[in-house]
Design a protein around this motif. Structure first.
Motif, PDB file in Angstrom:
ATOM      1  N   GLY A   1       0.802  -1.223   0.000  1.00  0.00           N
ATOM      2  CA  GLY A   1       0.000   0.000   0.000  1.00  0.00           C
ATOM      3  C   GLY A   1       0.824   1.257   0.000  1.00  0.00           C
ATOM      4  O   GLY A   1       0.291   2.349   0.260  1.00  0.00           O
ATOM      5  N   LEU A   2       2.118   1.153  -0.297  1.00  0.00           N
ATOM      6  CA  LEU A   2       3.014   2.298  -0.386  1.00  0.00           C
ATOM      7  C   LEU A   2       3.779   2.201  -1.695  1.00  0.00           C
ATOM      8  O   LEU A   2       4.353   1.150  -2.012  1.00  0.00           O
ATOM      9  CB  LEU A   2       3.984   2.326   0.797  1.00  0.00           C
ATOM     10  CG  LEU A   2       3.362   2.424   2.200  1.00  0.00           C
ATOM     11  CD1 LEU A   2       4.436   2.205   3.261  1.00  0.00           C
ATOM     12  CD2 LEU A   2       2.692   3.780   2.397  1.00  0.00           C
ATOM     13  N   TRP A   3       3.811   3.291  -2.458  1.00  0.00           N
ATOM     14  CA  TRP A   3       4.491   3.251  -3.750  1.00  0.00           C
ATOM     15  C   TRP A   3       5.177   4.586  -4.003  1.00  0.00           C
ATOM     16  O   TRP A   3       4.544   5.646  -3.969  1.00  0.00           O
ATOM     17  CB  TRP A   3       3.479   2.975  -4.869  1.00  0.00           C
ATOM     18  CG  TRP A   3       4.068   2.980  -6.251  1.00  0.00           C
ATOM     19  CD1 TRP A   3       5.175   2.329  -6.666  1.00  0.00           C
ATOM     20  CD2 TRP A   3       3.564   3.693  -7.395  1.00  0.00           C
ATOM     21  NE1 TRP A   3       5.423   2.565  -8.003  1.00  0.00           N
ATOM     22  CE2 TRP A   3       4.425   3.402  -8.487  1.00  0.00           C
ATOM     23  CE3 TRP A   3       2.477   4.521  -7.606  1.00  0.00           C
ATOM     24  CZ2 TRP A   3       4.226   3.927  -9.756  1.00  0.00           C
ATOM     25  CZ3 TRP A   3       2.272   5.042  -8.877  1.00  0.00           C
ATOM     26  CH2 TRP A   3       3.143   4.751  -9.940  1.00  0.00           C
ATOM     27  N   LYS A   4       6.490   4.527  -4.232  1.00  0.00           N
ATOM     28  CA  LYS A   4       7.258   5.743  -4.482  1.00  0.00           C
ATOM     29  C   LYS A   4       7.244   6.086  -5.964  1.00  0.00           C
ATOM     30  O   LYS A   4       7.542   5.249  -6.804  1.00  0.00           O
ATOM     31  CB  LYS A   4       8.696   5.580  -3.997  1.00  0.00           C
ATOM     32  CG  LYS A   4       8.850   5.734  -2.495  1.00  0.00           C
ATOM     33  CD  LYS A   4      10.307   5.915  -2.118  1.00  0.00           C
ATOM     34  CE  LYS A   4      10.428   6.240  -0.624  1.00  0.00           C
ATOM     35  NZ  LYS A   4      11.821   6.520  -0.246  1.00  0.00           N
ATOM     36  N   VAL A   5       6.914   7.353  -6.260  1.00  0.00           N
ATOM     37  CA  VAL A   5       6.898   7.837  -7.624  1.00  0.00           C
ATOM     38  C   VAL A   5       7.249   9.318  -7.606  1.00  0.00           C
ATOM     39  O   VAL A   5       6.727  10.072  -6.780  1.00  0.00           O
ATOM     40  CB  VAL A   5       5.531   7.600  -8.309  1.00  0.00           C
ATOM     41  CG1 VAL A   5       4.414   8.277  -7.550  1.00  0.00           C
ATOM     42  CG2 VAL A   5       5.546   8.075  -9.758  1.00  0.00           C
ATOM     43  N   GLY A   6       8.171   9.739  -8.479  1.00  0.00           N
ATOM     44  CA  GLY A   6       8.548  11.148  -8.551  1.00  0.00           C
ATOM     45  C   GLY A   6       9.137  11.683  -7.265  1.00  0.00           C
ATOM     46  O   GLY A   6       9.009  12.877  -6.971  1.00  0.00           O
ATOM     47  N   GLY A   7       9.755  10.808  -6.490  1.00  0.00           N
ATOM     48  CA  GLY A   7      10.383  11.249  -5.249  1.00  0.00           C
ATOM     49  C   GLY A   7       9.442  11.347  -4.069  1.00  0.00           C
ATOM     50  O   GLY A   7       9.868  11.737  -2.973  1.00  0.00           O
ATOM     51  N   ARG A   8       8.165  10.987  -4.237  1.00  0.00           N
ATOM     52  CA  ARG A   8       7.208  11.015  -3.132  1.00  0.00           C
ATOM     53  C   ARG A   8       6.478   9.688  -3.058  1.00  0.00           C
ATOM     54  O   ARG A   8       6.547   8.859  -3.983  1.00  0.00           O
ATOM     55  CB  ARG A   8       6.221  12.174  -3.300  1.00  0.00           C
ATOM     56  CG  ARG A   8       6.910  13.538  -3.217  1.00  0.00           C
ATOM     57  CD  ARG A   8       5.899  14.674  -3.344  1.00  0.00           C
ATOM     58  NE  ARG A   8       4.946  14.640  -2.248  1.00  0.00           N
ATOM     59  CZ  ARG A   8       3.888  15.466  -2.176  1.00  0.00           C
ATOM     60  NH1 ARG A   8       3.680  16.359  -3.138  1.00  0.00           N
ATOM     61  NH2 ARG A   8       3.070  15.395  -1.142  1.00  0.00           N
TER      62      ARG A   8
END
Length: 753
Positions: A360-367
């Motif tokens: 339930g956590l996904w890093k994209v674009g540094g966030r």
């Protein structure tokens, strides 16, 4: 010879026709010369004197005659806004009727008039003391004013008639003749108008208000439908010549004013009452900052009810801003449906397509994109399950995977589903949805933008756009233009404006994609975050939404305490949709309720759906169970004929006491699963009627018929009235009506009739 002699005897004529003509010309010339010299003498020698006299006279003047503003009706053609005539009274202290009366006699008459007026308005909203009136009038006498107020507030026609029956306004006997009061000759009346709303504050922000003062003889609207159709409602002024003869002003109309047109709205005030009551109760329960609820007819696009409530103080909410049309906030998770429908329509996914949710956590674009149930739940889910559980990660990964290379393609397809339209709503001040492309401003497009946009951030969408989009889903893809007015009818009965259902987009997606998204929205309620919307009366399909509100002054999402906007939008009945409804609540108190769309706003839509369906279908009455009573939470007493007609139309069972069958006004009580009607006590015309328990409309009607002036405070049905029933009344008296959403039936204060 004899003939000659006779001729010689004929006398000679002295005045020939020529001589008479010359004499006439001479006399006329002398007369004209005399007139010329007289005119010259008056202009030159006496000019200043006559100019001074002329300045004190009242020459005829051209004046504007004000028209009556048109009325606004609801869908069932009941008045929701109407203009009532009132008057302002003024003294002319230079009129001969005033100056010729001996000073002592006039002082006595003014003293009597002050007594009449002070007693008349002793219990009104604007009481005035006799001594204050006399002091004010003396100021006007000292100034020799021709336009001095008799009473500084509006006076109704009934009030004028009632006061005219008393000395010194009443006619008096002089020998065998009846002589009118001299006050009639130096008190002038100026017609005014006051806008009244028989249903009180219901849908007030949408219906609109009118400024009290007129502009060049025409009323001027402030907002809502009043402003949208102001040019038609206000009518056209007429003209009249005002003269001053014998100490009295006369008005001779030369061009009649044209009454304003009437507006017939789509709003149904019965449904509006339900929507507003349910929304208000929920806002109080969760101690929210504001709330919006709009109900739309699926097949037509008619707006049947719209409520916008903002908190005024603890537990008190009122119509303030039209949030439904003007709130430019981020919609949150209700936008996920649009994102998923783009992918379904393109065929890049099916409802069963799998997506890696992980923890339930996904890093994209540094966030990091975070689910509400991060570190819990399934790691791999279907696209359908992503919508059911409102997974930010699931939706964001789907959109990022297929559209990150060309985000403008995704945005254009979102716009093509209605979010790029100008809905051309009748009510001025509405905002358009804003879903930006990368090409609009590449410098403000970041690595996180597409992912955040996919689940309802980075966009500004008024609730009316979200409602219209979900209505298209309910309508099998057909996107209808929302509208608020059916028609406008001029003073002659001609329809000059007519609005009919308008299809803006034939289909927002292909039939299979529409069927898929309909099934997903059904599962949201029965398997996902929308479980609080479940009902054993009516099936509802829809989507929950939760969005974090940015801090004020551009401080972002992390300034101070977290503030939320929660929503639910859906349609019902799921199997054959008739209504689409959106409820948005801003800043609910977390200590009162978990700030989730299903938890806070879901019950609003559920309760509205149950009450509407229960009213329309008697077969649902047995299935409501103990949680919700089959009958409306509040039924106002009032007009017997109107109430029985409504009960029959809505298939609500009722019984009548024998006394109620011939009574025009009835009490209402609920027993088991039916409504009981009983006759209301009949009060004498000189006594205050009992309006407690009535709707604002019926209460206003019954009070106005007795010449009373209702002053409405609050919302709902009449909870309290002042003066109470049974007290003596005088025409023109103000009656304070306090409204409240209470289930209690208060008919205890009936006194002897």
């Amino acid at each position: 010879m004899e003939s000659y002699n006779n001729h010689q005897k004929t006398p000679k004529r002295k005045w020939t026709p020529v001589k008479r003509f010359r004499l006439t010309i001479a006399v006329l010339a002398l007369l004209m010369l005399a007139i010329f010299f007289k005119i010259l003498y008056v202009m030159v020698v006496e000019g200043d004197r006559w100019r001074e006299i002329g300045s004190r006279l009242n020459p005829p003047e051209l004046v504007v005659v004000n028209p009556i503003r048109g009325s606004i009706y609801d869908e069932r053609e009941r008045l929701v806004a109407v203009t009532a005539p009132y008057y302002r009274l003024f003294f002319d202290f230079k009129a001969p009727a005033f100056t010729e009366i001996p000073r002592d006699s006039m002082r006595m008459m003014l003293d009597s008039l002050a007594t009449v007026i002070s007693e008349k308005y002793a219990q009104s909203a604007h009481p005035v003391k006799k001594s204050d009136l006399l002091r004010q009038w003396q100021q006007g006498i000292n100034k020799r004013s021709r336009y001095w107020p008799v009473y500084r507030y509006n006076v109704s026609y009934l009030e004028m008639e009632e006061m005219s029956e008393h000395f010194p306004l009443a006619p008096h006997k002089r020998g065998n003749r009846t002589v009118p009061s001299p006050f009639k000759r130096f008190i002038n009346k100026q017609e005014q108008s006051s806008r009244m709303n028989p249903f009180g504050s219901l849908a007030m922000r949408t219906i609109g208000r009118v400024y009290g003062e007129k502009e060049e003889g025409l009323s001027k609207a402030r907002n809502g439908l009043e402003l949208a159709y102001d040019s038609l409602l206000r009518g056209k002024t007429g003209q009249a010549i005002r003269t001053y003869n014998g100490g009295k002003r006369n008005l001779n109309t030369i061009e009649e004013p044209v009454r304003g047109a009437d507006v017939y709205a789509t709003i149904n005030m019965d449904v509006q009452s339900i929507v507003e009551e349910v929304l208000r109760r929920r806002l109080i329960d969760v101690d929210a900052g504001s709330g919006t609820c709009v109900l739309m007819e699926v097949q037509t696009g008619k707006i049947l009810a719209i409520s916008n409530l903002g908190r005024q103080s603890e537990g008190v909410y009122a119509e303030t801003m039209n949030y439904a049309l003007q709130d430019m906030s981020e919609p949150g998770s209700t936008f996920k449906t649009a994102s998923l429908l783009v992918a379904l329509n393109d065929g890049t996914i099916t409802p069963e397509s799998l997506v890696e949710r992980g923890n339930g956590l996904w890093k994209v674009g540094g966030r990091t994109v975070r689910d509400h149930n991060a570190n819990r739940g399934e790691s791999v889910i279907t696209a359908s399950r992503a919508l059911e559980t409102s997974s930010n990660v699931g939706i964001a990964k789907i959109i990022y995977k297929y559209y990150s290379d060309n985000p403008d393609d995704y945005v254009q397809k979102i716009r093509n589903m209605g979010f790029g339209l100008d809905l051309k709503l009748e009510i001025q001040g509405y905002e358009k949805a804003r879903v930006r492309k990368r090409s609009d401003n590449p410098n403000r497009w970041y690595g996180t933008t597409l992912a955040w946009m996919s689940y309802g951030y980075e966009t500004q969408i008024p609730p009316i756009y979200t409602l219209a989009f979900y209505n298209a889903i309910a309508n099998n893809g057909k996107y209808m233009r929302p509208y608020f007015v059916n028609r406008v009818v001029d003073a002659k009965g001609n329809t000059i404006v007519e609005h009919k259902p308008t299809v803006l987009i034939d289909s927002i997606a292909n039939p299979q994609a529409i069927r898929d998204i309909q099934e997903m929205l059904y599962n949201v309620v029965w398997k996902g975050t929308g479980k609080p919307v479940q009902s054993n009366v009516v099936s509802v399909s829809g989507k929950t939404g939760t969005a974090q509100l940015a801090g004020g002054g551009g401080k972002g999402y992390h300034a101070g305490a977290t503030r939320y906007q929660v929503s639910f939008v859906g349609y019902f009945p799921s199997e054959k949709p008739k209504y689409t409804c959106i409820a948005v609540v801003r800043e609910p108190n977390p200590s009162r309720a978990y700030p989730g769309g299903g938890n806070v706003t879901g019950p609003i839509v559920r309760d509205i759906a149950e009450r509407l369906v229960a009213l329309e279908s008697p077969r649902t009455l047995d299935s409501l169970g103990q949680r919700h009573h089959p009958l409306p939470h509040q039924i106002s007493r009032g007009s017997s004929e109107a109430l029985k007609q409504t009960l029959r139309q809505q298939h609500i069972p009722y019984v009548e006491e024998s006394s109620a069958k011939d009574s025009k006004w009835v009490n209402v009580s609920r027993q088991d699963r039916e409504v009981k009607l009983s006759a209301m006590p009949v009060y004498k015309e000189t006594l205050m009627p009992n309006v407690v328990g009535m709707s604002p409309r019926d209460a206003t009607l019954i009070l106005l018929r007795r010449g009373l002036r209702p002053h409405i405070i609050g919302y709902g049905n009449v909870k309290q009235q002042e003066p109470s029933a049974g007290n003596p009344i005088k025409p023109g008296m103000t009656v304070k009506i306090r409204l409240d959403y209470s289930d209690e039936s208060q008919i205890k204060n009936d006194k002897n009739t």
